[in-house]
Design an enzyme around this catalytic site. Structure first.
Site, PDB file in Angstrom:
ATOM      1  N   HIS A  73       0.805  -1.223   0.000  1.00 45.52           N
ATOM      2  CA  HIS A  73       0.000   0.000   0.000  1.00 45.52           C
ATOM      3  C   HIS A  73       0.837   1.272   0.000  1.00 45.52           C
ATOM      4  CE1 HIS A  73      -4.292  -1.613   0.672  1.00 45.52           C
ATOM      5  NE2 HIS A  73      -3.691  -2.115  -0.364  1.00 45.52           N
ATOM      6  N   GLU A 125      -1.088   4.543   2.840  1.00 46.65           N
ATOM      7  CA  GLU A 125      -1.458   4.744   1.427  1.00 46.65           C
ATOM      8  C   GLU A 125      -1.906   6.193   1.185  1.00 46.65           C
ATOM      9  OE1 GLU A 125      -4.317   1.992  -0.263  1.00 46.65           O
ATOM     10  OE2 GLU A 125      -4.815   3.488  -1.769  1.00 46.65           O
ATOM     11  N   THR A 158      -7.516   3.030  -2.033  1.00 49.73           N
ATOM     12  CA  THR A 158      -8.036   1.871  -2.779  1.00 49.73           C
ATOM     13  C   THR A 158      -9.015   1.001  -1.987  1.00 49.73           C
ATOM     14  OG1 THR A 158      -6.056   0.678  -2.118  1.00 49.73           O
ATOM     15  CG2 THR A 158      -6.058   1.625  -4.334  1.00 49.73           C
ATOM     16  N   ASN A 216      -9.263  -4.107   6.565  1.00 52.76           N
ATOM     17  CA  ASN A 216     -10.126  -4.760   5.604  1.00 52.76           C
ATOM     18  C   ASN A 216     -10.871  -5.955   6.234  1.00 52.76           C
ATOM     19  OD1 ASN A 216      -9.074  -7.397   3.823  1.00 52.76           O
ATOM     20  ND2 ASN A 216     -10.522  -6.075   2.766  1.00 52.76           N
TER      21      ASN A 216
HETATM   22  S1  SF4 Z   1      -6.504  -4.620  -1.792  1.00 64.66           S
HETATM   23 FE1  SF4 Z   1      -6.396  -4.082  -3.956  1.00 64.66          FE
HETATM   24  S2  SF4 Z   1      -5.103  -2.268  -3.968  1.00 64.66           S
HETATM   25 FE2  SF4 Z   1      -4.761  -3.258  -2.033  1.00 64.66          FE
HETATM   26  S3  SF4 Z   1      -3.015  -4.607  -2.367  1.00 64.66           S
HETATM   27 FE3  SF4 Z   1      -4.861  -5.793  -2.728  1.00 64.66          FE
HETATM   28  S4  SF4 Z   1      -5.187  -5.702  -4.949  1.00 64.66           S
HETATM   29 FE4  SF4 Z   1      -3.807  -4.042  -4.368  1.00 64.66          FE
END
Ligand code: SF4
Length: 275
Positions: A73, A125, A158, A216
């Protein structure tokens, strides 16, 4: 009991790519190897990498030789420059999707747009995209405080949710005569969120597997617990047999930084308890 794993669970393209690059470099043993913060937000993977020689550091103080890994990132350009000044070899694993967002941000500023980044202020990021003049917005309610500009350009971290991004863009329309928007959101994350949402609607219980420090994974847990019973675990040994009592469908989902072997262990344990 049925066990269903959400589609697209586990490592995303960018994380797989970063690990491949780093493992190849580690195998050559031309270290020492450093990463500023964990390479990915998963303690079990970080532990394996550390056994192979990757050291996690908090800053570059005292680091004078070796190889320096830029995480998937990204990192602020000032940090990369500092590493280069110290003569460190750069191993750049920045995900191509993050690179694209960084380039869009740079392009907007170069063309005279007031840059707005939709993302988490402290995230590396976002820092890698931001300049002194850029505005960072996390929530739609923050748009109110933004003053008007003739030209504004918007990019997204992202891993942002598309809904949040859209809402912020909608509100920004009244703040600029011209608004240029680049929805630099990565599909891997939104796909995982969608499949987890679908699974949580069907399952009696969802186990979300991934690092407690993974934003995430935490987001997938939030989505799941809003729809059904859910637990966030890092590994199979954390499963409490009582959670599975009377459950017909158990869903398993995992963040983009969770390796397949951890997901497989969870599937095996749930299946064993269910028999
Ligand atoms: S989540 Fe998407 S932007 Fe982030 S490392 Fe994975 S593929 Fe790349």
């Amino acid at each position: 009991m049925r066990v269903i794993v959400a589609k697209g669970s586990g490592f995303c393209f960018g994380v797989k790519r970063a690990l491949k690059i780093v493992e190849k470099a580690l195998a050559k043993r031309k270290g020492p190897f450093y990463s500023l913060g964990p390479l990915i937000h998963n303690p079990q993977v970080v532990e394996r990498l550390s056994r192979k020689g990757l050291k996690v550091i908090n800053n570059l103080t005292g680091i004078k030789e070796g190889a320096f890994v830029i995480r998937s990132h990204g990192l602020p350009i000032t940090t990369i420059e500092l590493a280069k000044e110290r003569g460190l070899k750069i191993i750049d694993t920045t995900c191509p999707y993050v690179k694209r967002a960084q380039e869009r941000a740079k392009e907007l500023e170069a063309r005279g747009y007031q840059l707005v980044i939709v993302g988490d202020r402290g995230h590396p990021e976002v820092k890698s995209m931001a300049s002194e003049k850029s505005i960072v917005l996390q929530r739609p309610s923050q748009v109110e405080k933004v003053r008007s500009y003739p030209r504004m350009g918007v990019v997204a971290q992202t891993t942002q949710s598309l809904e949040n991004f859209k809402e912020i863009v909608k509100r920004l329309r009244s703040k600029a005569k011209e608004l240029k928007v680049y929805a630099t959101i990565c599909n891997a994350v939104s796909r995982q969120q969608r499949s987890t949402r679908e699974l949580a609607r069907e399952a009696d219980l969802v186990l979300v597997v991934g690092g407690r420090n993974s934003a995430n994974t935490k987001r997938l847990f939030q989505i799941s617990k809003g729809l059904t019973k859910a637990h966030h675990i890092e590994k199979a040994s954390e499963i409490d047999k009582r959670w599975l009592r009377d459950k017909e469908i158990v869903g398993i989902s995992a963040g983009a930084s969770t390796p397949k072997w951890l997901i497989d262990e969870v599937v095996r344990k749930v299946a064993a308890y269910g028999n």
